[in-house]
Design a protein around this motif. Structure first.
Motif, PDB file in Angstrom:
ATOM      1  N   GLU A 141       0.851  -1.183   0.000  1.00 26.64           N
ATOM      2  CA  GLU A 141       0.000   0.000   0.000  1.00 26.64           C
ATOM      3  C   GLU A 141       0.892   1.240   0.000  1.00 26.64           C
ATOM      4  O   GLU A 141       1.931   1.268   0.677  1.00 26.64           O
ATOM      5  N   PHE A 142       0.477   2.244  -0.779  1.00 28.83           N
ATOM      6  CA  PHE A 142       1.215   3.500  -0.886  1.00 28.83           C
ATOM      7  C   PHE A 142       0.299   4.649  -0.483  1.00 28.83           C
ATOM      8  O   PHE A 142      -0.873   4.683  -0.861  1.00 28.83           O
ATOM      9  N   HIS A 143       0.819   5.596   0.295  1.00 31.80           N
ATOM     10  CA  HIS A 143       0.062   6.761   0.752  1.00 31.80           C
ATOM     11  C   HIS A 143       0.702   8.027   0.215  1.00 31.80           C
ATOM     12  O   HIS A 143       1.927   8.136   0.134  1.00 31.80           O
ATOM     13  N   GLY A 144      -0.121   9.026  -0.158  1.00 32.52           N
ATOM     14  CA  GLY A 144       0.412  10.297  -0.615  1.00 32.52           C
ATOM     15  C   GLY A 144      -0.582  11.047  -1.467  1.00 32.52           C
ATOM     16  O   GLY A 144      -1.801  10.923  -1.288  1.00 32.52           O
ATOM     17  N   SER A 145      -0.082  11.813  -2.427  1.00 34.01           N
ATOM     18  CA  SER A 145      -0.937  12.538  -3.354  1.00 34.01           C
ATOM     19  C   SER A 145      -1.410  11.602  -4.460  1.00 34.01           C
ATOM     20  O   SER A 145      -0.889  10.489  -4.615  1.00 34.01           O
ATOM     21  N   GLU A 146      -2.377  12.046  -5.245  1.00 33.57           N
ATOM     22  CA  GLU A 146      -2.895  11.224  -6.345  1.00 33.57           C
ATOM     23  C   GLU A 146      -1.776  10.816  -7.291  1.00 33.57           C
ATOM     24  O   GLU A 146      -1.645   9.656  -7.665  1.00 33.57           O
ATOM     25  N   SER A 147      -0.956  11.784  -7.688  1.00 35.34           N
ATOM     26  CA  SER A 147       0.136  11.454  -8.610  1.00 35.34           C
ATOM     27  C   SER A 147       1.240  10.669  -7.919  1.00 35.34           C
ATOM     28  O   SER A 147       1.862   9.787  -8.517  1.00 35.34           O
ATOM     29  N   GLY A 148       1.450  10.968  -6.625  1.00 35.79           N
ATOM     30  CA  GLY A 148       2.528  10.299  -5.889  1.00 35.79           C
ATOM     31  C   GLY A 148       2.312   8.806  -5.731  1.00 35.79           C
ATOM     32  O   GLY A 148       3.233   8.009  -5.931  1.00 35.79           O
ATOM     33  N   VAL A 149       1.084   8.414  -5.361  1.00 33.90           N
ATOM     34  CA  VAL A 149       0.855   6.987  -5.134  1.00 33.90           C
ATOM     35  C   VAL A 149       0.923   6.204  -6.446  1.00 33.90           C
ATOM     36  O   VAL A 149       1.359   5.047  -6.477  1.00 33.90           O
ATOM     37  N   THR A 150       0.514   6.851  -7.536  1.00 31.37           N
ATOM     38  CA  THR A 150       0.621   6.186  -8.840  1.00 31.37           C
ATOM     39  C   THR A 150       2.080   6.001  -9.222  1.00 31.37           C
ATOM     40  O   THR A 150       2.494   4.927  -9.682  1.00 31.37           O
ATOM     41  N   GLU A 151       2.871   7.030  -8.993  1.00 32.79           N
ATOM     42  CA  GLU A 151       4.298   6.948  -9.317  1.00 32.79           C
ATOM     43  C   GLU A 151       4.991   5.884  -8.470  1.00 32.79           C
ATOM     44  O   GLU A 151       5.795   5.090  -8.974  1.00 32.79           O
ATOM     45  N   GLN A 152       4.676   5.857  -7.169  1.00 31.83           N
ATOM     46  CA  GLN A 152       5.294   4.864  -6.293  1.00 31.83           C
ATOM     47  C   GLN A 152       4.954   3.449  -6.738  1.00 31.83           C
ATOM     48  O   GLN A 152       5.812   2.560  -6.773  1.00 31.83           O
ATOM     49  N   ALA A 153       3.677   3.238  -7.086  1.00 31.23           N
ATOM     50  CA  ALA A 153       3.253   1.915  -7.522  1.00 31.23           C
ATOM     51  C   ALA A 153       3.961   1.511  -8.810  1.00 31.23           C
ATOM     52  O   ALA A 153       4.366   0.343  -8.979  1.00 31.23           O
ATOM     53  N   GLU A 154       4.142   2.455  -9.720  1.00 34.88           N
ATOM     54  CA  GLU A 154       4.806   2.139 -10.988  1.00 34.88           C
ATOM     55  C   GLU A 154       6.283   1.804 -10.766  1.00 34.88           C
ATOM     56  O   GLU A 154       6.823   0.878 -11.399  1.00 34.88           O
TER      57      GLU A 154
END
Length: 473
Positions: free
Chosen positions: A286-299
Motif C-alpha cells: 500500500e502507498f500513501h500520498g498525493s494522487e500522482s505520488g501513489v501512482t508513481e510509487q506503484a509504478e
C-alpha cells in the motif's frame, strides 16, 4: 506443557482481598468459571491459568483503590484488554485479580490542531479511528486484531503500517499508570519531544503489565492521506519476494504497508476470501500520498518487481478493491484454520535484519516441510518481521512437542541472525526462556532490578517476561 514461571499462590491474601473488593464493587466482581477462564485465555500450548475473579473498573481512581487493596494483601493483578495477546500474557499462574478495562473505553480529549488524542485504555483501535474520521486524522498502528490500545501499549504492538508509521513506542506521547504501590504517575506531557529525565513512557510500553497498570494514553495521530493505492505481485520464490522488499527500501520508496504471504497462505486466502490470486509467494503493498505520488510509487515498485521475476503485478486506487485485499490479509488467521479443520492455530513471530530476511524465511519454510508441519507464513516484511501459524492437533502430545520444538528452533535461528525471538507478540510466558539468550544476562538482570525496585512483592502480572531465576519474589 511449555515453560511457565512458578509463582507462589497466596490463598489467605486472595480470600481477604476478594471479600473487601466484593463489598466495595459488588456485582462488578465476577467469579464465574467461564468468565475467569476467558480471562486466562491463551492461544498457545500453555495451559489456561484463570484468575480468582474479574473486576471491571471505570476510572483511574478505582484502579488505584483496587491496586492498594491487592498490594496490602500481596495479591496478583493482571490487566486485560481484549484478550488478543499470544504468549500467555493474561494467564494468572498464582491466581489473583484480572482487571478488565472494557468499561474504561472513553475518548477523553481530541486535540486535532496538535494531532494527538487522550484516551482510556479500553478504547480499541477501530473505535478510535471511527471517532476520528471527521477530523481528517487517524491512528495508524494496525496489528490486525481489534485490540485495546492499552493492551497494544503494554505489549509494544505494531502491525501492517509499522514500516511507515512505526510501532506503539513511536505513537505514545505520554501515559498515566498506577504503580504496584497504588501511586498514580504521569510519564510525560503532550509535547512531541522531551529531554526531561528518564523515558518512563517507553519503560512502561512493552512492560506487559509487570510494572504498573496503564489507565490513560496520549497518542500521536497522523493525517489521512489524500490518496492511497494498493498493489499485489507474485514471485517465483520467497527469496525473490524478500529481495524485492530490500531493493524497494534501498531505492528509498516510501511504502506504507508491505506484506508477504507464502504460497500456502495465498491458497488459504483464495478459498476463504473468494480471491483468485496465483498460488505463489505474494507481496501485498500500500502507498500513501498525493494522487500522482501513489501512482508513481506503484509504478516504480512494478519496475523493481519485474527485474526480480515478479509477475501479475496490479495496483488500484479503488477503495472497495483495496479494502477487499486488506480484509483478506486481516482474515489470514481464519483462512489458515480452514487448511486443517479441527486444529488449533498457534502463532509465533520473529524479526531479523532486512539483509537476513530472505535467508530466514526460506529456511523457515524448509524446516516446516522437513517436520511435516502445516503452517502458512505471513509477514510485515518491510520490518523484517514474519509470523508462522502452526496448525496443531492439541490432543496429540507428540505433535505439540514437535510444534514447540519448531518454535524454539525458529527463535534460535532469528537470534543467531542478530534478530529477535519476537518482533511484536511479546515475551509473556511462552518466550521467557529465550530472553537471556537474545539480550544477555546483564540486560535481563537490569530488567529484574527495575522490576524489584518498582514491584518488590511481584504482584503485577507475575510470571511474565522474567523467569524465577531472575530472583523475583
Amino acid at each position: 506443557m511449555g515453560l511457565q514461571a512458578v509463582v507462589e499462590r497466596n490463598e489467605d491474601g486472595i480470600a481477604t482481598a476478594l471479600d473487601i473488593l466484593t463489598q466495595a464493587y459488588g456485582d462488578r466482581v465476577e467469579r464465574g468459571q467461564a468468565l475467569r477462564e476467558q480471562h486466562g485465555h491463551t492461544t498457545t500450548w500453555l495451559r489456561n491459568q484463570p484468575p480468582d475473579a474479574v473486576i471491571f473498573p471505570k476510572s483511574t481512581e478505582e484502579v488505584q483503590d483496587i491496586v492498594r487493596i491487592c498490594a496490602t494483601h500481596r495479591v496478583p493483578i493482571i490487566a486485560f484488554g481484549t484478550g488478543t495477546s499470544l504468549e500467555g500474557h493474561v494467564n494468572a499462574p498464582a491466581g489473583g485479580i484480572s482487571l478488565d478495562f472494557s468499561q474504561m473505553d472513553a475518548i477523553l480529549e481530541v486535540h486535532a490542531e496538535d494531532m494527538d488524542v487522550v484516551i482510556q485504555p479500553g478504547v480499541t483501535r477501530k473505535a478510535l479511528n471511527a471517532h476520528l474520521r471527521d477530523t481528517g486524522l487517524f491512528f495508524p498502528i494496525d496489528p490486525g486484531a481489534d485490540a485495546s490500545l492499552g493492551g497494544m501499549a503494554a505489549t509494544r504492538a505494531s502491525g501492517t503500517c509499522a514500516v511507515r508509521y512505526g510501532t506503539m513506542k513511536d505513537s505514545v506521547l505520554a501515559l498515566k499508570a498506577v504503580l504496584p504501590s497504588g501511586e498514580i504517575v504521569k510519564t510525560a506531557a503532550r509535547a512531541r519531544k522531551t529531554s526531561a529525565g528518564y523515558d518512563l513512557t517507553r519503560l512502561m510500553i512493552g512492560s506487559e503489565g509487570t510494572l504498573g497498570i496503564i489507565t490513560e494514553l496520549t497518542l500521536k495521530l497522523q493525517g489521512i492521506p489524500e490518496a492511497t493505492s494498493a498493489a499485489t505481485c507474485s514471485f517465483p520464490s520467497l527469496e525473490a519476494a524478500c529481495n524485492a522488499v530490500i531493493t524497494s527500501f534501498q531505492y528509498g520508496l516510501p511504502v506504507a504497508r508491505i506484506e508477504l504471504l507464502n504460497a500456502l497462505q495465498v491458497k488459504a486466502c483464495n478459498a476463504y476470501s473468494k480471491l483468485s490470486l496465483p498460488e505463489a509467494p505474494l507481496l501485498l503493498l500500500e502507498f500513501h500520498g498525493s494522487e500522482s505520488g501513489v501512482t508513481e510509487q506503484a509504478e516504480i515498485f512494478g519496475e523493481i518487481a519485474g527485474e526480480l521475476g515478479g509477475t501479475g503485478y496490479t495496483f488500484t486506487t479503488r477503495e472497495e478493491d483495496r479494502n477487499k485485499l486488506w480484509q483478506a490479509r486481516h482474515d489470514a488467521y481464519w483462512a489458515a484454520l480452514q487448511l486443517r479443520p479441527g486444529a488449533q492455530g498457534i502463532s509465533t513471530d520473529v524479526c531479523v535484519p532486512l539483509s537476513r530476511l530472505a535467508e530466514c524465511v526460506t529456511a523457515t519454510e524448509a524446516k516446516l516441510a522437513e517436520l511435516g508441519i502445516t503452517a502458512p507464513i505471513v509477514g510485515h516484511v518491510g520490518d523484517g518481521n514474519f509470523h508462522t501459524l502452526l496448525l496443531v492437533d492439541m490432543s496429540d502430545p507428540a505433535e505439540i512437542a514437535k510444534a514447540e520444538g519448531y518454535v524454539g528452533w525458529l527463535a534460535e535461528l532469528a537470534i543467531s541472525m542478530d534478530g529477535t525471538c519476537t518482533g511484536e507478540h511479546g515475551i509473556g510466558q511462552g518466550k521467557a526462556k529465550y530472553l537471556e539468550r537474545e539480550l544477555g544476562a546483564g540486560a535481563v538482570g537490569m530488567m529484574a532490578a527495575i522490576k524489584r525496585g518498582i514491584d518488590p512483592d511481584n504482584i503485577m502480572n507475575p510470571g511474565k517476561i522474567l523467569l524465577p531465576a531472575a530472583g523475583l519474589a
